[in-house]
Design an enzyme around this catalytic site. Sequence first.
Site, PDB file in Angstrom:
ATOM      1  CB  CYS A  93       2.155  -7.862   7.181  1.00  0.00           C
ATOM      2  SG  CYS A  93       1.135  -9.083   7.993  1.00  0.00           S
ATOM      3  CG  ASP A 149      -0.429 -25.899  14.966  1.00  0.00           C
ATOM      4  OD1 ASP A 149      -0.518 -24.677  14.753  1.00  0.00           O
ATOM      5  OD2 ASP A 149       0.607 -26.564  14.687  1.00  0.00           O
TER       6      ASP A 149
HETATM    7  C1  UDX Z   1       0.365  -4.806   9.400  1.00  0.00           C
HETATM    8  C2  UDX Z   1      -0.984  -4.205   8.928  1.00  0.00           C
HETATM    9  O1  UDX Z   1      -1.220  -2.973   9.615  1.00  0.00           O
HETATM   10  C3  UDX Z   1      -2.104  -5.194   9.164  1.00  0.00           C
HETATM   11  O2  UDX Z   1      -3.316  -4.666   8.668  1.00  0.00           O
HETATM   12  C4  UDX Z   1      -1.744  -6.468   8.416  1.00  0.00           C
HETATM   13  O3  UDX Z   1      -2.753  -7.391   8.411  1.00  0.00           O
HETATM   14  C5  UDX Z   1      -0.442  -7.043   8.963  1.00  0.00           C
HETATM   15  O4  UDX Z   1       0.572  -6.058   8.782  1.00  0.00           O
HETATM   16  P1  UDX Z   1       1.707  -5.105  11.672  1.00  0.00           P
HETATM   17  O5  UDX Z   1       2.806  -5.629  10.813  1.00  0.00           O
HETATM   18  O6  UDX Z   1       1.329  -5.857  12.898  1.00  0.00           O
HETATM   19  O7  UDX Z   1       0.351  -4.948  10.811  1.00  0.00           O
HETATM   20  O8  UDX Z   1       2.152  -3.658  12.161  1.00  0.00           O
HETATM   21  P2  UDX Z   1       1.853  -2.119  11.824  1.00  0.00           P
HETATM   22  O9  UDX Z   1       1.367  -1.467  13.057  1.00  0.00           O
HETATM   23  O10 UDX Z   1       1.037  -1.988  10.615  1.00  0.00           O
HETATM   24  O11 UDX Z   1       3.359  -1.597  11.567  1.00  0.00           O
HETATM   25  C6  UDX Z   1       4.192  -2.113  10.555  1.00  0.00           C
HETATM   26  C7  UDX Z   1       5.526  -1.387  10.525  1.00  0.00           C
HETATM   27  O12 UDX Z   1       5.359  -0.050  10.115  1.00  0.00           O
HETATM   28  C8  UDX Z   1       6.269  -1.333  11.843  1.00  0.00           C
HETATM   29  O13 UDX Z   1       7.651  -1.551  11.615  1.00  0.00           O
HETATM   30  C9  UDX Z   1       6.024   0.079  12.345  1.00  0.00           C
HETATM   31  O14 UDX Z   1       7.022   0.542  13.211  1.00  0.00           O
HETATM   32  C10 UDX Z   1       6.022   0.832  11.021  1.00  0.00           C
HETATM   33  N1  UDX Z   1       5.306   2.121  11.065  1.00  0.00           N
HETATM   34  C11 UDX Z   1       3.956   2.151  11.190  1.00  0.00           C
HETATM   35  C12 UDX Z   1       6.032   3.309  10.932  1.00  0.00           C
HETATM   36  O15 UDX Z   1       7.265   3.303  10.824  1.00  0.00           O
HETATM   37  N2  UDX Z   1       5.353   4.478  10.919  1.00  0.00           N
HETATM   38  C13 UDX Z   1       4.009   4.550  11.035  1.00  0.00           C
HETATM   39  O16 UDX Z   1       3.464   5.667  11.007  1.00  0.00           O
HETATM   40  C14 UDX Z   1       3.285   3.356  11.182  1.00  0.00           C
END
Ligand code: UDX
Length: 433
Positions: free
Chosen positions: A264, A30
């Site tokens: 993401c 880094d």
């Molecule tokens: C996501 C992807 O899952 C992962 O594969 C990618 O590489 C990076 O982005 P992340 O952002 O860490 O991961 O969280 P994730 O658990 O996927 O949730 C994303 C958002 O969706 C959160 O705000 C969560 O609260 C929301 N969510 C998720 C819902 O509102 N309902 C659900 O049923 C699932």
Amino acid sequence: MKLCIIGTGYVGLVTGTCFADLGNEVVCVDNNLNKIENLKKGIIPIYEPGLEELVKKNYKNGKLKFSINLKDSVIKSDIIFICVGTPTKKNSNATDLSQIYSVSKKIRNYITSKFKIIVTKSTVPVTTGDEIEKIFLKKKSKKFFSVVSNPEFLREGEAIRDFVYPDRIVIGTSNARSNKILKNLYSPLISKGAKYINTTRRASELIKYASNAFLATKITFINEIANLCEKSNINVEDISIGMGLDKRIGSRFLRAGPAYGGSCFPKDTKAIVTTANKFKTNLSLVKSVIKSNQKRSLLLLNKVNAILKGKVKNKNICFLGVTFKANTDDMRDSSTLVMIPTLSKKGAIINYYDPTGEKNHFKKIKNVTFSKNVKSALHNSDLVIIHTEWNDFKSINFKSLIKKKNFIIYDMRNIYSPSKMKKAKIKYFGVGR
Ligand code: UDX
């Protein structure tokens, strides 16, 4: 194998540490000296369950090293993983690839006659791999390097488990030698059941975006169905169960709640639309998902207003959880970043508690205070908003902790049972119920 991981952010640190734990010799590089010095002392810049122990273990046994010396690290390695940030550009939906290209130019200088694989782990738009390859070809012969796409699918809070037990490993390359080396690198995970897919580089880049856009669509779909359920006296949980049992649909990512957030989904949905525009295609569905999600925080705020019968001013509102989801300290695109300032502007007095501590984002906002525990956050509440599904919030005895008699709960994650709340004579609202 000898690996160099460039960028010790979320993706780089998890990837490097997990590869070291599989027995590879890993150096994480880094350009932030402070970060590298801290990592050497075992100080981890992010909150991710299990990561600190794994970093310390592998640093101690010498498999994991930290360095600011890009030159030495690249020269000594067989595979170089680019894990730098790819944020959305300011005032546009396009991806800022400046870090990717600047790192690529530097790596190019250190390519010798020993064949190296350059892997993009960061999420990069379709054709980025082609552009990186062009950068290398300007000064180096094709026989000394290969540019491969290998997107990460790590969920924050579950990243180590997602690395060790991935649903799939996607390798985008048409170079047989690189494919063979990377398949070998991932063989400990493949032997535990992970599916390995070799495809073209462009397809691999798009798989990542298409997956995230689809998941964002699934969440937005159930959120809109939840709106309909609220109006028609139906519990959205019943709909999620009923739909999810159809194997073609599946039960995951069908939980209604606040607007999706994180590092993401908001970024990747915008980026895939920009890519489609570039190729003169209209992703109208993803566009409306983005719009619907942006409107969602305002919709939930309208409900807060309705719950308080339009009298938000001077009401004590307690937020339980402010991060975009549980088990992370990440505030990126969390819906509280919209909700808390808006309620403060309307004159609400806000207390919040989050297990990952106070957030700088709210320090300058009027009448917003961080409480050190659930008890003190709740004490004086008129309205409790359960925003994040932390385990700490799943069995609270609200009546014993809130001094006011007529407090109200707005459970944005549907953690509690409406019938139990009714029995306890607590005024309770959920999402889509
Ligand atoms: C996501 C992807 O899952 C992962 O594969 C990618 O590489 C990076 O982005 P992340 O952002 O860490 O991961 O969280 P994730 O658990 O996927 O949730 C994303 C958002 O969706 C959160 O705000 C969560 O609260 C929301 N969510 C998720 C819902 O509102 N309902 C659900 O049923 C699932």
